[in-house]
Enzyme design. Sequence first.
Site, short mmCIF file in Angstrom:
data_model
loop_
_atom_site.label_atom_id
_atom_site.label_comp_id
_atom_site.label_asym_id
_atom_site.label_seq_id
_atom_site.Cartn_x
_atom_site.Cartn_y
_atom_site.Cartn_z
N GLU A 505 -49.26 32.53 32.76
CA GLU A 505 -50.43 33.53 32.41
C GLU A 505 -50.25 34.09 31.24
O GLU A 505 -51.14 34.24 30.28
CB GLU A 505 -51.15 33.93 33.44
CG GLU A 505 -51.42 33.25 34.75
CD GLU A 505 -52.41 32.17 34.48
OE1 GLU A 505 -53.27 32.36 33.68
OE2 GLU A 505 -52.35 31.15 35.04
N HIS A 511 -51.54 33.52 23.48
CA HIS A 511 -52.46 32.69 22.54
C HIS A 511 -53.66 33.53 22.39
O HIS A 511 -54.05 33.09 21.15
CB HIS A 511 -52.86 31.50 23.44
CG HIS A 511 -53.29 29.94 22.74
ND1 HIS A 511 -53.58 29.16 23.34
CD2 HIS A 511 -53.41 29.96 21.50
CE1 HIS A 511 -53.92 28.00 22.49
NE2 HIS A 511 -53.50 28.21 21.35
ZN LIG Z 1 -52.82 28.15 32.53
#
Ligand SMILES: [Zn+2]
Length: 719
Positions: A505, A511
């Site tokens: 996660e 990201h």
């Molecule tokens: Zn994921």
Amino acid sequence: MNHKLSLALAAALAAATPGLVLAQAEQAADSAVEPVSGNPFFVVSNLPYQAPRFDLIKDEHYQPALERGMAEQRAEVAAIANNPDAPSFVNTIVAMEKTGALLNRAGAVFGNLAGAHTNPEIQKVQATLAPKFAAHQDAIVLDGKLFARIKSLYDQRDSLGLDDESKRLLERYHTDFIRAGANLSDADKETLKAMNSELASLATTFSQNVLKEVNDSAVLVDDVALLDGLSDQAITAAAASAKEAGHEGKYLIALQNTSGQPPLTSLTNRDLRKKIMAASLVRGTRGNEWDNTGIVARVATLRAERAKLLGYDTHAQYVLEDETAGTVAAVNKLMSDLAPAAVANARREAAEMQAIIDAEGGDFQLEAADWAFYADKVRQQKYAFDEAQLKPYFEINNVLEKGVFYAASQLYGLSFKERKDIPVYHPDVRVWEVFEADGSKLGLFYGDFYARPSKRGGAWMNAYVPQNGLTGTQPVVANHQNIPKPADGQPTLMSFDEVTTMFHEFGHALHGLFSDVEYPQFAGTSVPRDFVEYPSQVNEMWATWPSILANYAKHHETGEPIPQELLDKVLAAEQYGQGHATTEYLAAAMLDQAIHQQTAGNVATDTLAFEAKALDAAGLDYAPVPPRYRSAYFSHIMGGYSAGYYAYLWSEVLDAESVEWFKENGGLSRENGDHFRKTLLSRGGSADAMQIFRDFRGRDPEVGPLLKRRGLEAKPDAE
Ligand SMILES: [Zn+2]
């Protein structure tokens, strides 16, 4: 087997509809005004990074904020569509990116809280607004005047002097409007709107049913003796759950959303194991008020009809055209190439377990309810450790700060400072401010790690405030997990699976945090679905990287590092169980495809019969390994992952390749981290996904590393 996937088939783009991922609020002229009274969503938050005002937000604020947000955006869009000036990129496309500030602000909080901390009031708002929101989106994408402006710009896109990201944004708008029905006749547009509205309502009902079923299906146990095998911690938690549910003195085994259930690993009582497994598998099909089988059939029907209206054979074809996979054939090929080897592996694993059952004089055939229990025995025999030995080395604060955060510091130079002054919606939620290597501010990170009845199953990341180059807004992102909360005063000791998930996660969080794009449409994780899991999967590699592991895997009481011998076994054991893992995943991914590869007029009405037939046809009807999700509790396919559950595997091809790249280039280093960040993590959806991959890796992806990782290289056994 084909060792080279034609992943570069399509230049797929973000799946988001324009009007959804729209611009964040521009800095309000007077944002210092404290929203003491009134609706906190109506003004831009004056907290650092425009963090949500969880100290002020109340359930009754959502509906008015979302409704006013929709009205405001509709007015903004109407002004763009009716602008007397000739269309330009700035007065049309950039202007669209700036609409919907209030809706985005409120929607980002509401959308996440509906999953992370829901209640009847939020559920009611969700049910009321789902069809209105669908209609709102339709009103934008089916606005003929607006589309005419977009189309005229699109037709002259090469002569507008646009930079790459801007040109891509224009193309994205054009594609999204067409895919949403902009080219349909007025009559067909009305039909489409009605379908979207009904689908939105059905998806809401489905997810609410799933949550109610999983809570209602918890298994009540009278006698503590039946819980033999569970840890004291788990028994205490089960007693507390029973008490909370009004059964003081008994024990309640809570279910999680997957078919498999964690207590099955250790419960010695076979009847109880079977009872739990049966309760899990039957969810959503019990004929009660939360039965989802009819909804699955109706949704499949509507999606097939909508695909036909838009000029596609099936919903899957419609979805996959816009993904990196590109076609139904490409996805079917990936799955059918892997299925026989995966099932053969699972059967080999089962044979090992059956040998143990037989040797112990257990006069029965291995069933789904037995799998986790005997897999653990094999694991103990082969690798001589069990989960209980491991857990003391995975205390949550060690894992997070000395593992997950430490890896980010080694790779990217990040540092983290906990901010107890930032308000949260639940006392278990924690907030950190994230800094660059040079000390400059990067964003905020929220961690919400504990399970609770108000939280949906699984783990996920979301952005409360996406990065936005137009406004200079920095990202506010969050991670969610379902780690069982220990009794008061007890440490949180995580399973190895939960540790891996935490790294995963956080890969999504990176990201989001590293996003450095101009347009919010492309921010962070706004990439194709079969690409979005890839950076997060790569981040899992650091969970077992020797220097990272040595830094965080320390005994919570003694501080002793995890013994090298145990560590070696953990690493070896990682390879164990791939047959089961791949088979249960493929079965679910294939079910998703089967449901969405039905053509209009031929959609099955009997969901359970269809499911059985589809599993059989794909060679994945192996009863000891049920699909990871069955249709009636397969939340992914009702939400954003319809015809898209295969994406995890597709992403894993890229992931396995990237792990190879890091290893080839010396592993954990700032240089490697910065290369990954610069070529890939910072770019969101601002360029073609496969081009981004190539920029990072230096070539097209190959499937070899994935096959090796999943033990699928061997030729399948004859059956
Ligand atoms: Zn994921």
